[in-house]
Design an enzyme around this catalytic site. Structure first.
Site, PDB file in Angstrom:
ATOM      1  N   SER A   1      -8.573  -3.511 -65.082  1.00  0.00           N
ATOM      2  CA  SER A   1      -9.254  -2.420 -65.780  1.00  0.00           C
ATOM      3  C   SER A   1      -8.969  -2.439 -67.268  1.00  0.00           C
ATOM      4  CB  SER A   1      -8.806  -1.067 -65.205  1.00  0.00           C
ATOM      5  OG  SER A   1      -7.420  -0.873 -65.438  1.00  0.00           O
TER       6      SER A   1
ATOM      7  N   ASP B   1      -2.089   6.599 -53.449  1.00  0.00           N
ATOM      8  CA  ASP B   1      -2.020   5.656 -52.333  1.00  0.00           C
ATOM      9  C   ASP B   1      -0.606   5.146 -52.084  1.00  0.00           C
ATOM     10  OD1 ASP B   1      -2.041   2.673 -53.826  1.00  0.00           O
ATOM     11  OD2 ASP B   1      -3.004   4.269 -54.944  1.00  0.00           O
TER      12      ASP B   1
ATOM     13  N   GLY C   1      -4.572   9.688 -57.345  1.00  0.00           N
ATOM     14  CA  GLY C   1      -4.497   8.285 -56.935  1.00  0.00           C
ATOM     15  C   GLY C   1      -3.159   8.007 -56.288  1.00  0.00           C
TER      16      GLY C   1
ATOM     17  N   LYS D   1       2.137  -5.172 -69.567  1.00  0.00           N
ATOM     18  CA  LYS D   1       1.452  -6.227 -68.828  1.00  0.00           C
ATOM     19  C   LYS D   1       1.588  -7.601 -69.476  1.00  0.00           C
ATOM     20  CE  LYS D   1      -0.732  -4.000 -65.404  1.00  0.00           C
ATOM     21  NZ  LYS D   1      -0.663  -4.385 -63.988  1.00  0.00           N
TER      22      LYS D   1
ATOM     23  N   SER E   1       4.843   2.932 -70.247  1.00  0.00           N
ATOM     24  CA  SER E   1       4.262   1.638 -69.924  1.00  0.00           C
ATOM     25  C   SER E   1       3.160   1.161 -70.861  1.00  0.00           C
ATOM     26  CB  SER E   1       3.739   1.639 -68.490  1.00  0.00           C
ATOM     27  OG  SER E   1       2.731   2.621 -68.318  1.00  0.00           O
TER      28      SER E   1
ATOM     29  N   GLU F   1       3.064   8.476 -59.506  1.00  0.00           N
ATOM     30  CA  GLU F   1       1.622   8.245 -59.458  1.00  0.00           C
ATOM     31  C   GLU F   1       0.864   9.497 -59.862  1.00  0.00           C
ATOM     32  OE1 GLU F   1      -0.058   5.437 -56.102  1.00  0.00           O
ATOM     33  OE2 GLU F   1       1.108   7.049 -55.226  1.00  0.00           O
TER      34      GLU F   1
END
Length: 358
Positions: free
Chosen positions: A101, A239, A237, A76, A336, A233
């Site tokens: 988060s 989606d 979760g 990030k 990640s 994923e």
């Protein structure tokens, strides 16, 4: 599942929304290269890790981009630095706001301290303690007025809270994933991977809101068009997997997965069309599989991975299991992040033990 309340230009973005294919054109390999030039020296060029044991288990040559070794312990930082360095200096001086988060929050706080930008970071009250502490530590180096605000994720929509605070204080919102310069910055992880290791047969990338996945897919399409790009994923979760299959936005709020970095409820206005255009397929993995790879990282690689961080590795292993091996392919995996809360780690390892990890 209810409406996702993020809005652009006054339009609703929620369950059943259709992607705008034109927005995919906002993120190009040229934009990624420009981001790489701006953030050079501000972020680490992380190592590519290998393991003979993993190669043998998967029947492939696995090349893991170690973003758990990045500043703030996650990829990030690339997106935060990219977005802030791309801003008009006068606008940047008024300050920025982020909601996250944890990993984007730490990344924004780190960038704010590095670049001297006031920052307000909005975090859920259930964010991992290690990430909250990290944010506060980085903000200690940022200008006066920088702070952490917390909210109850069961009753408050972070996008709405962020919009209100930003309006009141004249701050610029830098979202965790749905922003062209954030996506371009996160994509530099894949740019470095391809520059170092050359062509790949497959690239596995975790997916929360889709910023890393859409950025890495953009790089893969440009530098290695034959590379299959797979987004991964958590099962709880899923989606993005549902959205990918249906072509319409699906929303999963507050999934009870150990992959806290992938609890994002929906893909974004930019990330959804890019994922549809440039990702080959999506798959899911169980929390038990994630726990097993966190445990493997500790026991065999002597590396600390967070559950979200091993989504790509778990996805590659699941594909190998389903196919009886990956046929000696060259596999890229973006690991990640490594910000696992010590208080939660024991539970993750217990889950791995119950699943028979080793």
């Amino acid at each position: 599942m209810g409406e996702a309340t993020g809005r652009i230009a006054g339009e609703r973005w929620g369950e059943g929304s259709l992607p705008d294919a034109a927005l995919a054109g906002e993120v190009t390999i040229e934009r990624v290269r420009a981001a790489a030039a701006r953030i050079e020296g501000l972020v680490h060029r992380t190592a590519v890790l290998t393991s003979r044991t993993i190669d043998e288990r998967l029947g492939a040559r696995v090349l893991m981009k170690g973003e758990h070794l990045q500043r703030v312990g996650a990829f990030k930082c690339r997106g935060a630095m990219s977005a802030m360095t791309a801003m008009d200096p006068g606008v940047r001086a008024r300050g920025v706001l982020a909601y996250s988060s944890g990993n984007h929050a730490q990344a924004m706080a780190c960038a704010a301290g590095e670049l001297g930008v006031p920052a307000v970071i909005i975090m859920p009250s259930n964010a991992p303690a290690i990430k909250v502490a990290g944010v506060r530590g980085y903000l200690a180096r940022a200008p006066r007025g920088s702070e952490v605000m917390t909210y109850d994720p069961q009753t408050v929509v972070r996008e709405d809270l962020g919009a209100r605070v930003a309006s009141e204080r004249g701050l610029t919102i830098i979202p965790p994933y749905d922003h062209p310069e954030v996506i371009a910055g996160q994509a530099t992880a894949a740019l470095e991977l391809f520059e170092e290791v050359g062509d790949l047969d497959r690239l596995y990338v975790c997916c929360g809101g889709g910023g890393l996945l859409s950025g890495c897919a953009t790089v893969a399409r440009a530098l290695c068009p034959t590379c299959e790009v797979i987004g991964v994923e958590p099962e709880l979760g899923d989606d993005a997997t549902r959205s990918f299959a249906s072509g319409r936005l699906c929303v999963v709020r507050n999934p009870a997965t150990i992959a806290d970095g992938a609890r994002t409820p929906f893909l974004g206005r930019y990330t959804f069309p890019i994922v549809l255009e440039r990702v080959d397929r999506m798959r899911t993995v169980s929390d038990a599989e994630l726990a097993a790879w966190v445990a493997f990282g500790l026991a065999r690689l002597k590396q600390v991975f967070e559950p979200s961080g091993v989504l790509g590795l778990a996805g590659a292993a699941a594909d190998a299991r389903d196919a009886g091996g990956l046929g000696g392919a060259r596999i890229g995996v973006i690991v990640s992040g490594g910000n696992v809360d010590p208080a939660a780690l024991a539970g993750v390892l217990d889950l791995a033990g119950a699943a028979g990890a080793g």
